[in-house]
Design an enzyme around this catalytic site. Structure first.
Site, PDB file in Angstrom:
ATOM      1  N   ASP A 193       0.848  -1.186   0.000  1.00  0.00           N
ATOM      2  CA  ASP A 193       0.000   0.000   0.000  1.00  0.00           C
ATOM      3  C   ASP A 193       0.888   1.242   0.000  1.00  0.00           C
ATOM      4  OD1 ASP A 193      -1.701   2.124   0.608  1.00  0.00           O
ATOM      5  OD2 ASP A 193      -2.974   0.895   1.876  1.00  0.00           O
ATOM      6  N   LYS A 197      -0.801   9.952   0.742  1.00  0.00           N
ATOM      7  CA  LYS A 197      -0.779  11.254   1.404  1.00  0.00           C
ATOM      8  C   LYS A 197       0.534  11.429   2.169  1.00  0.00           C
ATOM      9  CE  LYS A 197      -5.801  11.697   1.997  1.00  0.00           C
ATOM     10  NZ  LYS A 197      -6.917  11.836   2.983  1.00  0.00           N
TER      11      LYS A 197
END
Length: 311
Positions: A193, A197
């Site tokens: 993953d 951000k």
């Protein structure tokens, strides 16, 4: 452990494939891995003691994930064969206090002393099941936190009657923190993953603390293979791994990357940043081309492969 909710097309792990990429990100004090880049050059841990992860940072979100009828049947049929009872309690991703990854446990589990490969974040199990089928003289341990991914992996393995694969539904850093030295031959982390951000970059699974724990678990000359289709994550891997004294980057190709980080929504800024050359690896032939990787290639993303060898 793969899930890019914020990835342009799909996502990958605490690390890796399709079933996990739809998960959302949230904090969970119980299930996490630790590490910050400040610890990158820390001294090796005492090999007689478990590595302590004092600051846990979530690299995935734990969701119940209902199973459809087919996957529930697979779970009921194959769990006793493939799913290891390592959890501290039902529903927990923590490991039992009385368990350690030792050579004796490996022999008891697989009834042999063959090499052990661990994949962090197996998604639906495409890679590890294919490898287990192709290499019966190697033991494989799949680490996956999501119920559908675990069920898919069991179903794939069960259909082929594989006996060299086991699955643990636990938090990967906790397993490596309880591993004896020189017990693992290879570790795979494919398409983790990306946590795009900026404020979430600390949640990425590849961190100095995990690298320290994996190094201790690996045999001398053992490999940690990593792959990502996110340029910023590739830079992150280089920053965490290339300066370490305990791993050697054995990549044979040169890749140009921006030297600054970008976050979700401002990736285009990387084009105007200063760039530098980094060593990366050719595509690992042992990794099957999954639907997730195909979509990344079709979207024009570059796949970055890394091979780090334990010194």
């Amino acid at each position: 452990m793969q899930e890019h909710e914020e990835h342009p097309t799909q996502n990958a792990q605490s690390g890796s494939q399709d079933a996990q990429h739809t998960q959302q990100h949230a904090q969970d004090a119980q299930n996490a891995q630790s590490g910050s880049q400040d610890a990158q050059h820390a001294q090796p841990a005492d090999e007689t003691q478990p590595i302590r992860h004092e600051h846990k940072v979530l690299s995935f979100v734990r969701r119940s994930g209902r199973l459809d009828a087919r996957l529930q049947r697979a779970w009921d049929t194959y769990a006793d064969t493939y799913l290891l009872p390592l959890n501290a309690a039902e529903g927990s991703l923590d490991i039992r206090d009385d368990w350690r990854l030792t050579r004796e446990w490996i022999h008891d589990t697989w009834s042999n002393a063959h090499p052990l490969v661990i994949e962090i974040g197996t998604g639906q199990g495409e890679n590890i099941v294919a490898a287990a089928a192709q290499h019966p003289q190697t033991n494989y341990l799949a680490l996956e936190v999501y119920d559908p991914g675990v069920a898919h992996t069991m179903l794939r393995a069960g259909k082929q009657h594989l006996n060299n694969l086991r699955i643990a539904q636990i938090n990967a850093p906790e397993l490596f923190a309880k591993a004896d030295a020189a017990t693992v031959d290879e570790v795979w982390t494919f398409f983790p993953d990306p946590w795009p951000k900026m404020k979430h970059h600390k949640r990425r699974i590849v961190q100095p603390a995990l690298a320290e724990a994996i190094h201790r678990a690996l045999i001398a000359g053992g490999l940690w293979r990593i792959a990502t289709d996110i340029e910023d994550y590739a830079l992150h891997v280089h920053e965490v791994m290339d300066g370490r004294d305990d791993f050697e980057n054995i990549g044979e190709i040169t890749v140009s990357l921006p030297t600054g980080h970008v976050g979700k929504g401002n990736a285009d800024l990387a084009l105007d940043m200063p760039h530098a050359n980094f060593a990366e690896s050719s595509r690992f032939e042992g990794r099957v081309l999954t639907n997730f990787e195909k979509k990344g290639l079709e979207a024009g993303r570059v796949i970055h492969d890394f091979t780090y060898r334990s010194r």
